[in-house]
Design an enzyme around this catalytic site. Sequence first.
Site, PDB file in Angstrom:
ATOM      1  N   SER A 180       0.819  -1.211   0.000  1.00  0.00           N
ATOM      2  CA  SER A 180       0.000   0.000   0.000  1.00  0.00           C
ATOM      3  C   SER A 180       0.849   1.256   0.000  1.00  0.00           C
ATOM      4  CB  SER A 180      -0.891   0.001   1.248  1.00  0.00           C
ATOM      5  OG  SER A 180      -1.501   1.255   1.450  1.00  0.00           O
ATOM      6  N   GLU A 204       0.192   3.656   1.716  1.00  0.00           N
ATOM      7  CA  GLU A 204       0.222   4.119   3.106  1.00  0.00           C
ATOM      8  C   GLU A 204       1.551   3.793   3.777  1.00  0.00           C
ATOM      9  OE1 GLU A 204      -1.973   5.784   5.137  1.00  0.00           O
ATOM     10  OE2 GLU A 204      -3.365   6.167   3.489  1.00  0.00           O
ATOM     11  N   TYR A 228      -2.086   0.503  10.292  1.00  0.00           N
ATOM     12  CA  TYR A 228      -2.311  -0.136   8.993  1.00  0.00           C
ATOM     13  C   TYR A 228      -1.048  -0.065   8.142  1.00  0.00           C
ATOM     14  CZ  TYR A 228      -3.996  -0.610   4.166  1.00  0.00           C
ATOM     15  OH  TYR A 228      -4.159  -0.994   2.856  1.00  0.00           O
TER      16      TYR A 228
END
Length: 342
Positions: A133, A135, A157
Amino acid sequence: MSRRALITGVTGQDGSYLAEYLLGLGYQVWGMIRGQANPRKSRISRLMADLSFVYGDLMDQGSLVSVVDTVQPDEVYNLGAISFVPMSWQQAELTTEVNGMGVLRMLEAIRIVCGLDKSRVSGGQIRFYQASSSEMFGKVAETPQHETTLFHPRSPYGVAKTYGHFITRNYRESFGMYGVSGILFNHESPRRGPEFVTRKITLAAANIKLGRQEKLYLGNLDAVRDWGFAGDYVRAMHLMLQQDQPTDYVIGTGRTHTVEQVARIAFEAVGLHWRDHVTIDPGLVRPAEVETLCADPSRAHAELGWAPTVTFEHLIQMMVESDLRQSEQEQRHADLALVASW
């Protein structure tokens, strides 16, 4: 013989698009699910006759060994995850178990099954795709972000995804496994969960237009993201597993937009002005915000021949149109139920 693919998270947004895409290529597709009462099975309802299912859990090593041994896949796509970033602060341990340790368990399952199956060791490998990801970049070191940009995740996360990314690389380098990670930037669709900001906005625009909702509450309107269409991104996942050598790739559009722009386009699509309907709620701002994420997908363009086909504007309009149809259908059902009760 048809190639076999195993997809974890098959009832999620990406899993549903990937299953659809692989079936179209002639694959036998197996979806791993945790139980029969999966509320998101509606996403794959029209594919049910063509899919096979197997029960497993990313938190249970034994079940994953059984799944891989039963399916005997050529390709494994690990899309199963707790995918809503704000939830990761509320359930940090669970997020770490699923998004981080779950990757390790699936890699171990593949390694164990290939070790037991001598034809696998001497013949074709099981190829593994890990859903990494953007992120992971978090507090970005540079813009745009590419495959060698340093990671600085800003949420549980992102931290868990970073572990999953590195453990995939470690198994590739330590055991010679064919494992790749796709560092996917934000990708949306009409199948996106309503908790995600893009779908939250498009659904609200539809409901406000139909008089079913009064206000939309949002947090940071200035957050910048690189948004693309999920249907485009699953093509990149498949392409990664078709290369001679396993390589990680950044997948995104290379274009950025703000949350405010999402709101503007969504409300314009229904003939409204977003400022008349949006209220800022400071409680919706993340504890540690990720301000700007923008992909540099040049390696994917050059080596995979991949490029997005759906523009940002078309994506948001597509989502609004879908939500309008859904909201109108729900309203009709409600009206019929009311009439039937008289």
